[in-house]
Design a protein around this motif. Sequence first.
Motif, mmCIF file in Angstrom:
data_model
loop_
_atom_site.group_PDB
_atom_site.id
_atom_site.type_symbol
_atom_site.label_atom_id
_atom_site.label_comp_id
_atom_site.label_asym_id
_atom_site.label_seq_id
_atom_site.Cartn_x
_atom_site.Cartn_y
_atom_site.Cartn_z
ATOM 1 N N VAL A 1 2.370 2.271 -1.306
ATOM 2 C CA VAL A 1 2.905 1.294 -0.338
ATOM 3 C C VAL A 1 2.546 1.714 1.082
ATOM 4 O O VAL A 1 2.338 2.895 1.374
ATOM 5 C CB VAL A 1 4.436 1.147 -0.464
ATOM 6 C CG1 VAL A 1 4.808 0.583 -1.829
ATOM 7 C CG2 VAL A 1 5.130 2.497 -0.249
ATOM 8 N N ASN B 1 -1.884 -5.219 -2.379
ATOM 9 C CA ASN B 1 -1.654 -6.065 -3.549
ATOM 10 C C ASN B 1 -1.569 -5.156 -4.785
ATOM 11 O O ASN B 1 -2.573 -4.649 -5.270
ATOM 12 C CB ASN B 1 -2.787 -7.077 -3.702
ATOM 13 C CG ASN B 1 -2.546 -8.054 -4.845
ATOM 14 O OD1 ASN B 1 -1.805 -7.768 -5.780
ATOM 15 N ND2 ASN B 1 -3.170 -9.225 -4.769
ATOM 16 N N SER B 2 -0.346 -4.944 -5.290
ATOM 17 C CA SER B 2 -0.132 -3.992 -6.386
ATOM 18 C C SER B 2 -0.891 -4.359 -7.648
ATOM 19 O O SER B 2 -1.279 -3.485 -8.428
ATOM 20 C CB SER B 2 1.365 -3.886 -6.708
ATOM 21 O OG SER B 2 2.064 -3.353 -5.603
ATOM 22 N N GLU C 1 -0.925 -4.889 4.065
ATOM 23 C CA GLU C 1 -0.183 -4.889 2.798
ATOM 24 C C GLU C 1 -1.122 -4.559 1.637
ATOM 25 O O GLU C 1 -2.321 -4.824 1.703
ATOM 26 C CB GLU C 1 0.468 -6.255 2.554
ATOM 27 C CG GLU C 1 1.609 -6.577 3.510
ATOM 28 C CD GLU C 1 2.300 -7.882 3.149
ATOM 29 O OE1 GLU C 1 1.774 -8.597 2.247
ATOM 30 O OE2 GLU C 1 3.353 -8.184 3.729
ATOM 31 N N ILE D 1 -6.253 -4.326 -0.259
ATOM 32 C CA ILE D 1 -5.487 -4.246 0.985
ATOM 33 C C ILE D 1 -5.944 -5.342 1.938
ATOM 34 O O ILE D 1 -7.150 -5.541 2.138
ATOM 35 C CB ILE D 1 -5.662 -2.865 1.642
ATOM 36 C CG1 ILE D 1 -5.248 -1.753 0.657
ATOM 37 C CG2 ILE D 1 -4.843 -2.764 2.927
ATOM 38 C CD1 ILE D 1 -5.473 -0.356 1.182
ATOM 39 N N PRO E 1 0.806 -4.884 10.701
ATOM 40 C CA PRO E 1 0.917 -4.094 9.463
ATOM 41 C C PRO E 1 0.141 -4.731 8.306
ATOM 42 O O PRO E 1 0.196 -5.949 8.106
ATOM 43 C CB PRO E 1 2.416 -4.082 9.174
ATOM 44 C CG PRO E 1 3.056 -4.325 10.501
ATOM 45 C CD PRO E 1 2.137 -5.246 11.232
ATOM 46 N N GLY F 1 -4.734 -7.829 5.671
ATOM 47 C CA GLY F 1 -3.902 -7.913 6.864
ATOM 48 C C GLY F 1 -4.729 -8.198 8.100
ATOM 49 O O GLY F 1 -5.959 -8.329 8.033
ATOM 50 N N GLN G 1 3.932 1.903 4.832
ATOM 51 C CA GLN G 1 5.153 1.893 5.625
ATOM 52 C C GLN G 1 4.889 1.042 6.875
ATOM 53 O O GLN G 1 4.172 1.463 7.783
ATOM 54 C CB GLN G 1 5.529 3.319 6.041
ATOM 55 C CG GLN G 1 5.534 4.337 4.897
ATOM 56 C CD GLN G 1 6.673 4.102 3.928
ATOM 57 O OE1 GLN G 1 7.776 3.770 4.332
ATOM 58 N NE2 GLN G 1 6.391 4.276 2.638
ATOM 59 N N LYS G 2 5.471 -0.134 6.894
ATOM 60 C CA LYS G 2 5.143 -1.095 7.957
ATOM 61 C C LYS G 2 5.503 -0.606 9.341
ATOM 62 O O LYS G 2 4.818 -0.923 10.325
ATOM 63 C CB LYS G 2 5.830 -2.422 7.670
ATOM 64 C CG LYS G 2 5.272 -3.136 6.433
ATOM 65 C CD LYS G 2 5.802 -4.551 6.327
ATOM 66 C CE LYS G 2 5.135 -5.277 5.147
ATOM 67 N NZ LYS G 2 5.573 -6.678 5.033
ATOM 68 N N CYS H 1 2.550 1.638 10.324
ATOM 69 C CA CYS H 1 1.195 1.089 10.312
ATOM 70 C C CYS H 1 0.831 0.501 11.678
ATOM 71 O O CYS H 1 1.564 -0.312 12.227
ATOM 72 C CB CYS H 1 1.090 0.017 9.231
ATOM 73 S SG CYS H 1 -0.544 -0.758 9.134
#
Length: 626
Positions: free
Chosen positions: A572, A604-605, A602, A593, A600, A595, A574-575, A578
């Motif tokens: 993850v 995609n899991s 993100e 990834i 910040p 953005g 950490q916003k 970032c």
Amino acid sequence: MNRLNNLEELDTLRSFAKRSLDEQKIKVLVCCGTGCVAGGSLLIYDRIKELCEEKGLDVCVSLQEEPHGDNIGLKKSGCHGFCEMGPLLKIEPLGILYIKVKLEDCKEIVESTIMNNEIIDRLLYKINDVTYRKQEDIPFYKKQTRLVLENCGSSDALDILEYLAKDGYEAFTKALFTMTSKDICKQISESNLRGRGGGGFPTGRKWEQVLRQTEPVKYIVCNGDEGDPGAFMDRSIMEGDPHKMLEGMMIAGLATGSNTGYIYVRAEYPLAVSRLMAAIKSAKELGLLGEHILGSDFNFDIHINRGAGAFVCGEGSALTASIEGKRGMPRVKPPRTVEQGLFGKPTVLNNVETYANVPLIITKGADWYKSIGPENSPGTKAFALTGNVNNTGLIEVPMGTTLREIIFDIGGGVKNDKEFKAVQIGGPSGGCLTKEHLDLSLDFDSLKKVGAMIGSGGLVVMDENTCMVEVSRFFMNFTQNESCGKCVPCREGTKRMLEILERIVHGDGTIDDLDLLEELGDTISKTALCGLGKTAASPVQSTLKYFKDEYIAHVVDKKCPSGDCQALKKIVIQKDQCKGCSKCARTCPVGAISGKVKEPFEINSSKCIKCGACITACPFKAIKEA
């Protein structure tokens, strides 16, 4: 060397060998076991020899030479045991053990220690600001009782005269000239020696059963097919003291009326094979093997058969089938091996370590042997200590020694001061022991009570960061790959268990899978054809018993508490940390990834492959594993 025709000639040769050994004022023992050979010990041996000769020193590499004043005995020894510190070099009578020796150290060793008895401190073992000059003072060795491994690391593994000089083959001649077959079997039975290959069956009882068979042709078979991951006890004995094992087999031949022995050894052990061949050849040249040994009516010969690395060939009936040239698969019993074994004849089948115990018992007696360790599991046991422990290597301790003593006193504790979690004992056929078992006596009966077994003697130590579900999957994958496929419970059952474990470590398991694992494990244990099949589920059963919370975390929370399972990791951003520099997105190999710059980003899991490239790339340490 000339063939020996009687006991008197053997005694004369033994006296010569003892005198030759005593004449060596300095003995340089270079560890030439597999581990140290891989580290370059043969080059170190050659360099020491070359430097000694350049200095005009009298170097003796064999006791066959006539003693002639002070000389230096340069020897290729077997495994010293302290594998973590190899290549190893021991110098007697100073008792010095040099560790992690390099080729460039040889000149200083020759000039300082060999020529002037000066100790090189930087090559000594040090721990907690303490330097150990004597091998016997090193904690790794101090709590051991090396009986079977006594000559490993302290003798020339290739010189039969050195074995004779250290009273080798005395037990055989005692049995040959002063004992009957019944006497030998009785002494082995009274010693309560139990098989060191896994099951712990009483050796003397097995020999007596073969002796009682009326069939005139009988066989002595040695199981050197050591297939457990992390185990190398038998290999080290075959490499470092092959004559002790041969002597045990010859005594078994006397005890049961057999004149033929077979050693089944893994082809993956080329050094062991070559040293066994050399030992057999030298014993034949002296007349210790062959016809009319030492002028007696006893004939005995030994053959070597190389296996192709099939784990199932460690099982008795599969092993004998393989020697016969058939596919190595277990058969239904009865008849048992003692009745119909190799080529359908009565057969004694023991492993390397069991045979290596026999000369000691014949020489020193059953009462002496029973004085070591617990009454029902006397003697010593060699273990291969591996895993997350500071001092890995080959050790030998009295039966009944605790895990705490082995792991923390001999092994020096868990690496990097991490917390001890478990130890896998007995390989794929064994189980996991935990903190609550640290003070458990390591003997056949005590381990059986907690659902584990000594097996051949592998000990794999695991720390707090080890995932026990993944450990189970690893051993089940090994067992499933090695299943011979003859019986349905093992062939299909282990496959189903492996599929379930793989689902669990990939995050697709359910709580029902845990019940199914237990049910399958119980069924396989009760219905598989051979001993290997019956114990195939042991690692899973023991980890389910002691670490069920980890399984539940995998199937319910979809988390791996130890962080080992790659598929269950979650990375993850950490916003609040970032800065939106986009380095992570540009580094990600799968485009997981996204953005906007200066905002910040993100992850995609569903796309993320948990490679960790983004964690490394982030200059602000804003990306972490959750």
